[in-house]
Design a protein around this motif. Sequence first.
Motif, PDB file in Angstrom:
ATOM      1  N   THR A   1       1.401   3.700  12.508  1.00  0.00           N
ATOM      2  CA  THR A   1       1.410   4.125  13.915  1.00  0.00           C
ATOM      3  C   THR A   1       2.524   5.128  14.182  1.00  0.00           C
ATOM      4  O   THR A   1       3.636   4.993  13.678  1.00  0.00           O
ATOM      5  N   HIS A   2       2.178   6.121  14.991  1.00  0.00           N
ATOM      6  CA  HIS A   2       3.126   7.141  15.436  1.00  0.00           C
ATOM      7  C   HIS A   2       3.217   7.036  16.959  1.00  0.00           C
ATOM      8  O   HIS A   2       2.247   7.316  17.666  1.00  0.00           O
ATOM      9  N   LEU A   3       4.366   6.600  17.436  1.00  0.00           N
ATOM     10  CA  LEU A   3       4.556   6.319  18.860  1.00  0.00           C
ATOM     11  C   LEU A   3       5.239   7.472  19.582  1.00  0.00           C
ATOM     12  O   LEU A   3       6.212   8.037  19.093  1.00  0.00           O
ATOM     13  N   ILE A   4       4.698   7.774  20.770  1.00  0.00           N
ATOM     14  CA  ILE A   4       5.353   8.679  21.712  1.00  0.00           C
ATOM     15  C   ILE A   4       5.361   7.959  23.047  1.00  0.00           C
ATOM     16  O   ILE A   4       4.300   7.544  23.541  1.00  0.00           O
ATOM     17  N   ILE A   5       6.526   7.780  23.642  1.00  0.00           N
ATOM     18  CA  ILE A   5       6.607   7.123  24.941  1.00  0.00           C
ATOM     19  C   ILE A   5       7.394   8.000  25.904  1.00  0.00           C
ATOM     20  O   ILE A   5       8.458   8.512  25.571  1.00  0.00           O
ATOM     21  N   SER A   6       6.835   8.206  27.085  1.00  0.00           N
ATOM     22  CA  SER A   6       7.509   9.040  28.078  1.00  0.00           C
ATOM     23  C   SER A   6       8.623   8.238  28.747  1.00  0.00           C
ATOM     24  O   SER A   6       8.657   7.004  28.683  1.00  0.00           O
TER      25      SER A   6
ATOM     26  N   MET B   1       0.837  -1.196   0.000  1.00  0.00           N
ATOM     27  CA  MET B   1       0.000   0.000   0.000  1.00  0.00           C
ATOM     28  C   MET B   1       0.872   1.246   0.000  1.00  0.00           C
ATOM     29  O   MET B   1       1.879   1.315   0.707  1.00  0.00           O
ATOM     30  N   ASN B   2       0.482   2.231  -0.774  1.00  0.00           N
ATOM     31  CA  ASN B   2       1.189   3.505  -0.825  1.00  0.00           C
ATOM     32  C   ASN B   2       1.142   4.166   0.547  1.00  0.00           C
ATOM     33  O   ASN B   2       0.068   4.309   1.126  1.00  0.00           O
ATOM     34  N   PRO B   3       2.319   4.560   1.107  1.00  0.00           N
ATOM     35  CA  PRO B   3       2.329   5.184   2.434  1.00  0.00           C
ATOM     36  C   PRO B   3       1.392   6.376   2.549  1.00  0.00           C
ATOM     37  O   PRO B   3       0.833   6.636   3.614  1.00  0.00           O
ATOM     38  N   SER B   4       1.194   7.104   1.462  1.00  0.00           N
ATOM     39  CA  SER B   4       0.321   8.279   1.509  1.00  0.00           C
ATOM     40  C   SER B   4      -1.143   7.898   1.667  1.00  0.00           C
ATOM     41  O   SER B   4      -1.976   8.735   2.004  1.00  0.00           O
ATOM     42  N   GLN B   5      -1.477   6.629   1.414  1.00  0.00           N
ATOM     43  CA  GLN B   5      -2.852   6.173   1.531  1.00  0.00           C
ATOM     44  C   GLN B   5      -3.155   5.571   2.903  1.00  0.00           C
ATOM     45  O   GLN B   5      -4.300   5.229   3.187  1.00  0.00           O
ATOM     46  N   LYS B   6      -2.144   5.420   3.724  1.00  0.00           N
ATOM     47  CA  LYS B   6      -2.344   4.808   5.032  1.00  0.00           C
ATOM     48  C   LYS B   6      -3.045   5.758   5.992  1.00  0.00           C
ATOM     49  O   LYS B   6      -2.875   6.976   5.927  1.00  0.00           O
ATOM     50  N   LYS B   7      -3.829   5.185   6.887  1.00  0.00           N
ATOM     51  CA  LYS B   7      -4.439   5.953   7.956  1.00  0.00           C
ATOM     52  C   LYS B   7      -3.479   5.957   9.143  1.00  0.00           C
ATOM     53  O   LYS B   7      -2.812   4.951   9.401  1.00  0.00           O
ATOM     54  N   ARG B   8      -3.417   7.088   9.824  1.00  0.00           N
ATOM     55  CA  ARG B   8      -2.448   7.241  10.898  1.00  0.00           C
ATOM     56  C   ARG B   8      -3.132   7.249  12.260  1.00  0.00           C
ATOM     57  O   ARG B   8      -4.171   7.888  12.435  1.00  0.00           O
ATOM     58  N   LEU B   9      -2.510   6.577  13.225  1.00  0.00           N
ATOM     59  CA  LEU B   9      -2.976   6.606  14.598  1.00  0.00           C
ATOM     60  C   LEU B   9      -1.792   6.886  15.508  1.00  0.00           C
ATOM     61  O   LEU B   9      -0.741   6.244  15.386  1.00  0.00           O
ATOM     62  N   ILE B  10      -1.974   7.855  16.397  1.00  0.00           N
ATOM     63  CA  ILE B  10      -0.939   8.173  17.380  1.00  0.00           C
ATOM     64  C   ILE B  10      -1.167   7.293  18.604  1.00  0.00           C
ATOM     65  O   ILE B  10      -2.287   7.213  19.130  1.00  0.00           O
ATOM     66  N   VAL B  11      -0.104   6.636  19.054  1.00  0.00           N
ATOM     67  CA  VAL B  11      -0.160   5.808  20.262  1.00  0.00           C
ATOM     68  C   VAL B  11       0.862   6.349  21.245  1.00  0.00           C
ATOM     69  O   VAL B  11       2.044   6.480  20.915  1.00  0.00           O
ATOM     70  N   ALA B  12       0.401   6.693  22.442  1.00  0.00           N
ATOM     71  CA  ALA B  12       1.301   7.179  23.481  1.00  0.00           C
ATOM     72  C   ALA B  12       1.275   6.229  24.666  1.00  0.00           C
ATOM     73  O   ALA B  12       0.231   5.649  24.992  1.00  0.00           O
ATOM     74  N   ILE B  13       2.429   6.068  25.292  1.00  0.00           N
ATOM     75  CA  ILE B  13       2.558   5.220  26.476  1.00  0.00           C
ATOM     76  C   ILE B  13       3.162   6.079  27.581  1.00  0.00           C
ATOM     77  O   ILE B  13       4.251   6.634  27.415  1.00  0.00           O
ATOM     78  N   THR B  14       2.445   6.204  28.696  1.00  0.00           N
ATOM     79  CA  THR B  14       2.948   6.989  29.836  1.00  0.00           C
ATOM     80  C   THR B  14       3.344   6.044  30.969  1.00  0.00           C
ATOM     81  O   THR B  14       3.319   4.825  30.819  1.00  0.00           O
ATOM     82  N   GLY B  15       3.679   6.615  32.106  1.00  0.00           N
ATOM     83  CA  GLY B  15       4.259   5.833  33.197  1.00  0.00           C
ATOM     84  C   GLY B  15       3.296   5.105  34.097  1.00  0.00           C
ATOM     85  O   GLY B  15       3.728   4.445  35.049  1.00  0.00           O
ATOM     86  N   ALA B  16       2.002   5.185  33.848  1.00  0.00           N
ATOM     87  CA  ALA B  16       1.052   4.441  34.672  1.00  0.00           C
ATOM     88  C   ALA B  16       1.252   2.944  34.478  1.00  0.00           C
ATOM     89  O   ALA B  16       1.788   2.498  33.465  1.00  0.00           O
ATOM     90  N   SER B  17       0.811   2.160  35.447  1.00  0.00           N
ATOM     91  CA  SER B  17       0.865   0.716  35.305  1.00  0.00           C
ATOM     92  C   SER B  17      -0.033   0.293  34.134  1.00  0.00           C
ATOM     93  O   SER B  17      -1.087   0.877  33.905  1.00  0.00           O
ATOM     94  N   GLY B  18       0.413  -0.718  33.402  1.00  0.00           N
ATOM     95  CA  GLY B  18      -0.378  -1.193  32.267  1.00  0.00           C
ATOM     96  C   GLY B  18       0.281  -0.941  30.934  1.00  0.00           C
ATOM     97  O   GLY B  18      -0.400  -0.775  29.917  1.00  0.00           O
TER      98      GLY B  18
END
Length: 198
Positions: A37-42, A1-18
């Motif tokens: 997926t666009h990841l941000i992790i603290s 699939m062409n990258p420009s056609q992909k749907k994007r979802l931001i996923v963040a992970i913080t310091g809480a348990s889980g």
Amino acid sequence: MNPSQKKRLIVAITGASGAIYGVRLLEQLRVLPEWETHLIISNSGVLTASEELGIKRADIEALADVVHSVKDIGAAVSSGSFRTAGMVIAPCSMKTLAEIAHGLADNLISRAADVALKEHRRLVLLARETPLNLAHLRNMTAVTEMGGIVCPPVPAFYTRPTSLDDIVNHTVGRVLDLFDIDHRDLVQRWQGLNGSTP
């Protein structure tokens, strides 16, 4: 699939348990070619993942298509002009919840969440704390009033889970449902007491 056609979802992970919720979400999205997926992790998220799962930052980052530093307030996901389907914070600490509730966008996680709200995109927070004090409850109300979805990872025992994986998968499946993302049988869907729906 062409990258420009992909749907994007931001996923963040913080310091809480889980931390497993964010990791499992990334694992599920990784096998769906139409999603990016666009990841941000603290830093606290990295520590919690190490303690709970025995994995390192690099292990988590390898599951994402794009990784952003939590300090990079100028990253693509900090702008409303960068189109996404929304954002999931899994798990969401009470600190992060408070930052979002009060518009304190001083790192990329809270800024990207602020963008999701202002652009009227879906924002899902897997808030992890118990018991809850009044500040927590008021912050949840504020985020909900702004259009966010507070989705605590509460087990569904009607599915008769037999493992931690069953419990985690059900929650992750329900989160994917919130974005209308097809997934591979993570959720045992309720069929009514007689086993069938009308």
